[in-house]
Structure formats: C-alpha cells, structure tokens
Motif scaffolding. Structure first.
Motif, PDB file in Angstrom:
ATOM      1  N   GLU A  27       0.784  -1.207   0.010  1.00  0.00           N
ATOM      2  CA  GLU A  27       0.010   0.001  -0.125  1.00  0.00           C
ATOM      3  C   GLU A  27       0.949   1.312  -0.197  1.00  0.00           C
ATOM      4  O   GLU A  27       0.506   2.326  -0.705  1.00  0.00           O
ATOM      5  CB  GLU A  27      -0.871   0.038   1.255  1.00  0.00           C
ATOM      6  N   LYS A  28       1.979   1.297   0.743  1.00  0.00           N
ATOM      7  CA  LYS A  28       2.767   2.502   0.918  1.00  0.00           C
ATOM      8  C   LYS A  28       3.407   2.722  -0.538  1.00  0.00           C
ATOM      9  O   LYS A  28       3.283   3.950  -0.868  1.00  0.00           O
ATOM     10  CB  LYS A  28       3.722   2.217   1.935  1.00  0.00           C
ATOM     11  N   LEU A  29       3.898   1.742  -1.009  1.00  0.00           N
ATOM     12  CA  LEU A  29       4.353   1.955  -2.524  1.00  0.00           C
ATOM     13  C   LEU A  29       3.496   2.553  -3.572  1.00  0.00           C
ATOM     14  O   LEU A  29       3.623   3.431  -4.291  1.00  0.00           O
ATOM     15  CB  LEU A  29       4.962   0.672  -2.840  1.00  0.00           C
TER      16      LEU A  29
ATOM     17  N   LYS B 118       4.481  -7.386  -8.294  1.00  0.00           N
ATOM     18  CA  LYS B 118       5.390  -6.758  -7.201  1.00  0.00           C
ATOM     19  C   LYS B 118       4.724  -5.670  -6.181  1.00  0.00           C
ATOM     20  O   LYS B 118       4.748  -6.019  -5.015  1.00  0.00           O
ATOM     21  CB  LYS B 118       6.612  -5.724  -8.014  1.00  0.00           C
ATOM     22  N   GLU B 119       3.823  -4.984  -6.984  1.00  0.00           N
ATOM     23  CA  GLU B 119       3.359  -3.890  -6.228  1.00  0.00           C
ATOM     24  C   GLU B 119       2.135  -4.424  -5.529  1.00  0.00           C
ATOM     25  O   GLU B 119       1.761  -4.075  -4.249  1.00  0.00           O
ATOM     26  CB  GLU B 119       2.644  -2.784  -7.133  1.00  0.00           C
TER      27      GLU B 119
ATOM     28  N   LYS C   6      16.115   1.843  -6.276  1.00  0.00           N
ATOM     29  CA  LYS C   6      15.366   2.470  -7.524  1.00  0.00           C
ATOM     30  C   LYS C   6      14.262   3.220  -7.305  1.00  0.00           C
ATOM     31  O   LYS C   6      13.926   4.262  -7.558  1.00  0.00           O
ATOM     32  CB  LYS C   6      15.664   1.797  -8.662  1.00  0.00           C
ATOM     33  N   LEU C   7      13.398   2.497  -6.403  1.00  0.00           N
ATOM     34  CA  LEU C   7      12.072   3.056  -6.308  1.00  0.00           C
ATOM     35  C   LEU C   7      12.136   4.231  -5.130  1.00  0.00           C
ATOM     36  O   LEU C   7      11.372   5.185  -5.656  1.00  0.00           O
ATOM     37  CB  LEU C   7      11.121   2.003  -5.478  1.00  0.00           C
ATOM     38  N   ALA C   8      12.728   4.053  -4.256  1.00  0.00           N
ATOM     39  CA  ALA C   8      13.035   5.282  -3.340  1.00  0.00           C
ATOM     40  C   ALA C   8      13.500   6.274  -4.088  1.00  0.00           C
ATOM     41  O   ALA C   8      12.998   7.472  -3.976  1.00  0.00           O
ATOM     42  CB  ALA C   8      13.827   4.823  -2.109  1.00  0.00           C
ATOM     43  N   LYS C   9      14.653   6.309  -4.889  1.00  0.00           N
ATOM     44  CA  LYS C   9      15.152   7.483  -5.570  1.00  0.00           C
ATOM     45  C   LYS C   9      14.278   8.136  -6.486  1.00  0.00           C
ATOM     46  O   LYS C   9      13.922   9.344  -6.245  1.00  0.00           O
ATOM     47  CB  LYS C   9      16.353   7.013  -6.243  1.00  0.00           C
TER      48      LYS C   9
ATOM     49  N   ILE D 165       8.950   3.371   2.421  1.00  0.00           N
ATOM     50  CA  ILE D 165       8.194   2.432   1.362  1.00  0.00           C
ATOM     51  C   ILE D 165       8.104   0.931   1.479  1.00  0.00           C
ATOM     52  O   ILE D 165       7.347   0.198   1.007  1.00  0.00           O
ATOM     53  CB  ILE D 165       8.212   2.858   0.005  1.00  0.00           C
ATOM     54  N   LYS D 166       9.538   0.641   2.020  1.00  0.00           N
ATOM     55  CA  LYS D 166       9.543  -0.928   2.137  1.00  0.00           C
ATOM     56  C   LYS D 166       8.445  -1.562   3.203  1.00  0.00           C
ATOM     57  O   LYS D 166       8.571  -1.219   4.251  1.00  0.00           O
ATOM     58  CB  LYS D 166      11.098  -1.093   2.400  1.00  0.00           C
ATOM     59  N   GLU D 167       7.893  -2.412   2.641  1.00  0.00           N
ATOM     60  CA  GLU D 167       7.081  -3.290   3.627  1.00  0.00           C
ATOM     61  C   GLU D 167       7.430  -4.824   3.555  1.00  0.00           C
ATOM     62  O   GLU D 167       7.480  -5.290   2.333  1.00  0.00           O
ATOM     63  CB  GLU D 167       5.630  -3.352   3.206  1.00  0.00           C
TER      64      GLU D 167
END
Length: 122
Positions: free
Chosen positions: A4-6, A34-35, A48-51, A60-62
């Motif tokens: 959800e966060k992502l 993935k999501e 990469k996602l965080a950047k 964001i990591k769950e």
C-alpha cells in the motif's frame, strides 16, 4: 499483502505502473505483481523506487511476514485440513549454491546407478 505504501506514493507522485516498470527494467505485469505483493521486490529495486519517489527505502518498504495457519484440532489424524502458507526471503546466491549442489548430487546418482548396473551384470 499489498504494498500500500508503494502504491499510494507512486500515485501521489503521478507515476503509472508502466513508468515504474520501465525504471526497474521489467514489464508492467511483473511490476503489478510486485506492487500487489505477489512477487518479491529485491533490494536494488527498492533503492531505485525510493530514489524515483524521493523517499528513503525504509519509508516505502513493507516486509512480508510469515503467515502460517494451524488447525490445532487434536482429533484430526490427517493434515488434509491444515493450510500452511509460509513466505521466506532467501538470498539468491544461497539458492544458486543449493541448485549447484543438487546438480552435483544428481550427477553422482547417475554415476552410482551406472556402477551398480555393472556389478549386477557380473
């Protein structure tokens, strides 16, 4: 478990799943899995996602937690009604090492079978 966060942050930043999939060099269906939490997101992908989303990985990591359901009914003698779902995160290098070992053992089994066949012919 969904990520959800992502998903929420991706939408807030105005990115489509296709754009994020392109960032990760994957196809949109794989990114969608993935999501949704069906496919593991690797550490380099989290970075990469965080950047791209301008946050820290921790934001964001769950982590998936182990989900195990036990039927503790002692009157049941078989395991047919017990549902086990367990999720593990095993590093890729360990899996590769284990696969190499399995292949080596298979080769040894074939060698021993051939040797055994020779002795049976005598």
């Amino acid at each position: 478990m969904t990520m959800e966060k992502l998903r929420t942050l991706r939408k807030q930043k105005g990115y489509t799943q296709q754009q994020i999939a392109d960032l990760l060099a994957t196809d949109v269906s794989n990114y969608s899995r993935k999501e949704s939490g069906d496919v593991r997101i690797f550490d380099d992908e989290w970075e990469k996602l965080a950047k791209a989303l301008e946050v820290s990985v921790e934001d964001i990591k769950e982590e998936k937690t182990s989900q195990i359901q036990h039927n503790d009914n002692p009157t049941l003698n078989d395991n047919s009604s017990i549902n086990y779902n367990q999720y593990c995160s095993i590093p890729e290098y360990i899996l590769e090492s284990q696969q190499e070992y399995i292949n080596l053992l298979k080769e040894q089994i074939e060698t021993l079978k051939a040797e055994n066949a020779k002795y049976k012919k005598r």
